[in-house]
Design a protein around this motif. Structure first.
Motif, PDB file in Angstrom:
ATOM      1  N   ALA A 149       0.836  -1.209   0.000  1.00  0.00           N
ATOM      2  CA  ALA A 149       0.000   0.000   0.000  1.00  0.00           C
ATOM      3  C   ALA A 149       0.871   1.260   0.000  1.00  0.00           C
ATOM      4  N   ILE A 150       1.968   1.221   0.749  1.00  0.00           N
ATOM      5  CA  ILE A 150       2.888   2.358   0.788  1.00  0.00           C
ATOM      6  C   ILE A 150       3.490   2.598  -0.594  1.00  0.00           C
ATOM      7  N   PHE A 151       3.906   1.525  -1.250  1.00  0.00           N
ATOM      8  CA  PHE A 151       4.498   1.673  -2.584  1.00  0.00           C
ATOM      9  C   PHE A 151       3.473   2.212  -3.579  1.00  0.00           C
ATOM     10  N   ARG A 152       2.269   1.703  -3.531  1.00  0.00           N
ATOM     11  CA  ARG A 152       1.240   2.199  -4.454  1.00  0.00           C
ATOM     12  C   ARG A 152       1.014   3.699  -4.272  1.00  0.00           C
ATOM     13  N   ALA A 153       0.946   4.142  -3.025  1.00  0.00           N
ATOM     14  CA  ALA A 153       0.716   5.562  -2.751  1.00  0.00           C
ATOM     15  C   ALA A 153       1.863   6.418  -3.277  1.00  0.00           C
ATOM     16  N   HIS A 154       3.088   5.966  -3.060  1.00  0.00           N
ATOM     17  CA  HIS A 154       4.244   6.746  -3.510  1.00  0.00           C
ATOM     18  C   HIS A 154       4.369   6.721  -5.036  1.00  0.00           C
ATOM     19  N   LEU A 155       3.942   5.640  -5.656  1.00  0.00           N
ATOM     20  CA  LEU A 155       3.983   5.562  -7.109  1.00  0.00           C
ATOM     21  C   LEU A 155       3.056   6.610  -7.727  1.00  0.00           C
ATOM     22  N   LEU A 156       1.861   6.736  -7.187  1.00  0.00           N
ATOM     23  CA  LEU A 156       0.920   7.742  -7.687  1.00  0.00           C
ATOM     24  C   LEU A 156       1.442   9.154  -7.411  1.00  0.00           C
ATOM     25  N   ARG A 157       2.055   9.343  -6.260  1.00  0.00           N
ATOM     26  CA  ARG A 157       2.638  10.646  -5.935  1.00  0.00           C
ATOM     27  C   ARG A 157       3.764  10.981  -6.914  1.00  0.00           C
ATOM     28  N   ALA A 158       4.595  10.008  -7.230  1.00  0.00           N
ATOM     29  CA  ALA A 158       5.707  10.241  -8.150  1.00  0.00           C
ATOM     30  C   ALA A 158       5.210  10.632  -9.542  1.00  0.00           C
ATOM     31  N   ILE A 159       4.131  10.009  -9.989  1.00  0.00           N
ATOM     32  CA  ILE A 159       3.559  10.362 -11.295  1.00  0.00           C
ATOM     33  C   ILE A 159       3.197  11.844 -11.322  1.00  0.00           C
ATOM     34  N   ASP A 160       2.498  12.299 -10.288  1.00  0.00           N
ATOM     35  CA  ASP A 160       2.124  13.718 -10.215  1.00  0.00           C
ATOM     36  C   ASP A 160       3.347  14.629 -10.212  1.00  0.00           C
ATOM     37  N   ASP A 161       4.374  14.244  -9.480  1.00  0.00           N
ATOM     38  CA  ASP A 161       5.562  15.083  -9.373  1.00  0.00           C
ATOM     39  C   ASP A 161       6.312  15.173 -10.702  1.00  0.00           C
ATOM     40  N   PHE A 162       6.315  14.097 -11.472  1.00  0.00           N
ATOM     41  CA  PHE A 162       7.025  14.109 -12.743  1.00  0.00           C
ATOM     42  C   PHE A 162       6.359  15.016 -13.774  1.00  0.00           C
ATOM     43  N   VAL A 163       5.056  15.173 -13.718  1.00  0.00           N
ATOM     44  CA  VAL A 163       4.369  15.947 -14.757  1.00  0.00           C
ATOM     45  C   VAL A 163       4.041  17.365 -14.324  1.00  0.00           C
ATOM     46  N   GLU A 164       4.282  17.725 -13.060  1.00  0.00           N
ATOM     47  CA  GLU A 164       3.981  19.082 -12.610  1.00  0.00           C
ATOM     48  C   GLU A 164       4.813  20.090 -13.405  1.00  0.00           C
ATOM     49  N   LEU A 165       4.159  21.128 -13.898  1.00  0.00           N
ATOM     50  CA  LEU A 165       4.850  22.141 -14.688  1.00  0.00           C
ATOM     51  C   LEU A 165       5.895  22.850 -13.834  1.00  0.00           C
ATOM     52  N   ASP A 166       7.126  22.871 -14.322  1.00  0.00           N
ATOM     53  CA  ASP A 166       8.241  23.497 -13.610  1.00  0.00           C
ATOM     54  C   ASP A 166       8.533  24.850 -14.267  1.00  0.00           C
ATOM     55  N   VAL A 167       8.130  25.923 -13.615  1.00  0.00           N
ATOM     56  CA  VAL A 167       8.310  27.268 -14.163  1.00  0.00           C
ATOM     57  C   VAL A 167       9.730  27.774 -13.938  1.00  0.00           C
ATOM     58  N   GLY A 168      10.463  27.145 -13.025  1.00  0.00           N
ATOM     59  CA  GLY A 168      11.761  27.653 -12.610  1.00  0.00           C
ATOM     60  C   GLY A 168      12.735  27.890 -13.745  1.00  0.00           C
ATOM     61  N   PHE A 169      12.893  26.917 -14.637  1.00  0.00           N
ATOM     62  CA  PHE A 169      13.839  27.112 -15.733  1.00  0.00           C
ATOM     63  C   PHE A 169      13.383  28.211 -16.676  1.00  0.00           C
ATOM     64  N   TRP A 170      12.103  28.206 -17.032  1.00  0.00           N
ATOM     65  CA  TRP A 170      11.620  29.212 -17.987  1.00  0.00           C
ATOM     66  C   TRP A 170      11.818  30.620 -17.415  1.00  0.00           C
ATOM     67  N   ARG A 171      11.614  30.766 -16.126  1.00  0.00           N
ATOM     68  CA  ARG A 171      11.877  32.058 -15.493  1.00  0.00           C
ATOM     69  C   ARG A 171      13.379  32.394 -15.585  1.00  0.00           C
ATOM     70  N   ALA A 172      14.223  31.393 -15.357  1.00  0.00           N
ATOM     71  CA  ALA A 172      15.669  31.616 -15.379  1.00  0.00           C
ATOM     72  C   ALA A 172      16.152  32.067 -16.756  1.00  0.00           C
ATOM     73  N   ILE A 173      15.691  31.422 -17.820  1.00  0.00           N
ATOM     74  CA  ILE A 173      16.182  31.770 -19.163  1.00  0.00           C
ATOM     75  C   ILE A 173      15.626  33.111 -19.622  1.00  0.00           C
ATOM     76  N   LEU A 174      14.359  33.409 -19.289  1.00  0.00           N
ATOM     77  CA  LEU A 174      13.798  34.700 -19.684  1.00  0.00           C
ATOM     78  C   LEU A 174      14.451  35.839 -18.905  1.00  0.00           C
ATOM     79  N   ASP A 175      14.752  35.598 -17.625  1.00  0.00           N
ATOM     80  CA  ASP A 175      15.478  36.600 -16.838  1.00  0.00           C
ATOM     81  C   ASP A 175      16.896  36.793 -17.381  1.00  0.00           C
ATOM     82  N   TYR A 176      17.557  35.697 -17.699  1.00  0.00           N
ATOM     83  CA  TYR A 176      18.928  35.735 -18.200  1.00  0.00           C
ATOM     84  C   TYR A 176      19.031  36.589 -19.462  1.00  0.00           C
ATOM     85  N   LEU A 177      18.033  36.456 -20.338  1.00  0.00           N
ATOM     86  CA  LEU A 177      18.034  37.202 -21.599  1.00  0.00           C
ATOM     87  C   LEU A 177      17.293  38.535 -21.495  1.00  0.00           C
ATOM     88  N   ALA A 178      16.760  38.819 -20.279  1.00  0.00           N
ATOM     89  CA  ALA A 178      16.018  40.076 -20.054  1.00  0.00           C
ATOM     90  C   ALA A 178      14.915  40.273 -21.091  1.00  0.00           C
TER      91      ALA A 178
END
Length: 311
Positions: free
Chosen positions: A237-266
């Motif tokens: 049951a623990i593994f099943r729960a963490h597997l579903l959590r990992a799926i969500d974490d892998f697909v969550e939109l990561d704005v951090g890089f896009w902010r970094a490159i747009l800031d870098y190029l102003a």
């Protein structure tokens, strides 16, 4: 502790892993001739597909000059490779090390141990491949001092690991993230490797990686199932729960890089560009293939979850 001490688990598992370990010399990137980076770099081609930049069609972004657009694409290529290094270095290889030390049941036979060790060699070579193409892109586009922020996925995974109650749960969390990584990445690699509009070097490099990961998906599917079958009901049951959590974490939109490159190029109006991007796009789920993972999920008793997985 490291070498095999168990008989193969079942004939089916042994057959799949044995076939993959026996043909390793013929199929993996580390055993093939190295690409000459200078021969394959085309200065007229983009480093990354524009269609995979979430704000590419935004009129505010389209108003910037073409040189900066090309640098954004080069930055996106570097970011993809740095995230790949993170996955290989902090997700897959730590999991392989735990498996080699018998931190989880079901992986103690010699065939499985060999498959795990070969995977570690593959992943270390992928890191070298990524470092080389990143260096090339940084040189070509004067991005030497572009800093790639810590991936959101790493932050999510480390937060989950920090809450593990014991060593067994810690290992199961690592297995969940490694399983999702290895069993869903192929469609992303396929899109990059088949896009003939981008750098030949980047396309060929990704194809070598894709071929290895296709085998890793099968290996991790077998390992996850073998481990799961030998866990008690509570740990399952623990593994099943963490597997579903990992799926969500892998697909969550990561704005951090896009902010970094747009800031870098102003880039002008970058904050509003990022805000609109985040409002329109919550996940990157379309960049992953869940078919093999869904088969595993159903085998271990998970029949519902994120809609983008169980379509």
């Amino acid at each position: 502790m490291y070498t095999g001490t168990e008989s193969p688990t079942t004939a089916h598992e042994n057959e799949i892993l044995a076939r993959l370990t026996e043909n390793w010399n013929q199929r993996v990137a580390v055993r093939k001739a190295r690409l000459d980076l200078n021969d394959y770099y085309d200065t007229t081609a983009p480093d990354f597909p524009p269609s995979m930049v979430p704000f590419w069609d935004d009129p505010r972004f389209q108003a910037i000059d073409e040189a900066d657009k090309r640098r954004v694409l080069a930055g996106a290529w570097i970011n993809y490779n740095e995230k790949t290094i993170f996955v290989e270095d902090k997700v897959i290889n730590p999991m392989c090390s735990l498996l080699l030390r018998d931190a989880l049941p079901g992986v103690g036979d010699s065939v499985t141990k060999k498959a795990i060790a070969q995977t570690q060699v593959d992943e270390q070579f992928h890191i070298l491949m990524c470092l080389e193409v990143c260096d090339c892109a940084r040189r070509q586009h004067q991005l030497h001092d572009l800093h790639i922020p810590t991936p959101l996925l790493e932050q999510r995974m480390e937060a989950t690991l920090s809450k593990a109650d014991n060593e067994r749960e810690f290992a199961l969390i690592r297995m969940a993230y490694a399983t999702v990584a290895e069993m869903t990445i192929n469609v992303f690699l396929k899109r990059l490797s088949q896009d003939r509009s981008i750098q030949p070097l980047n396309r060929l490099n990704t194809e070598l990686h894709r071929q290895d990961e296709a085998s890793h998906a099968a290996i991790f599917g077998e390992i996850a199932r073998a481990v799961y079958e030998r866990l008690g009901a509570g740990q399952q049951a623990i593994f099943r729960a963490h597997l579903l959590r990992a799926i969500d974490d892998f697909v969550e939109l990561d704005v951090g890089f896009w902010r970094a490159i747009l800031d870098y190029l102003a880039i002008p109006e970058r904050e509003s560009i990022l805000q609109d991007m985040a409002a329109k796009r919550r996940t990157n789920s379309s960049l992953r293939d869940y078919s093999a993972l869904v088969k595993l999920l159903r085998q271990i008793g998970i029949h519902e979850g994120p809609s983008f997985v169980f379509q």
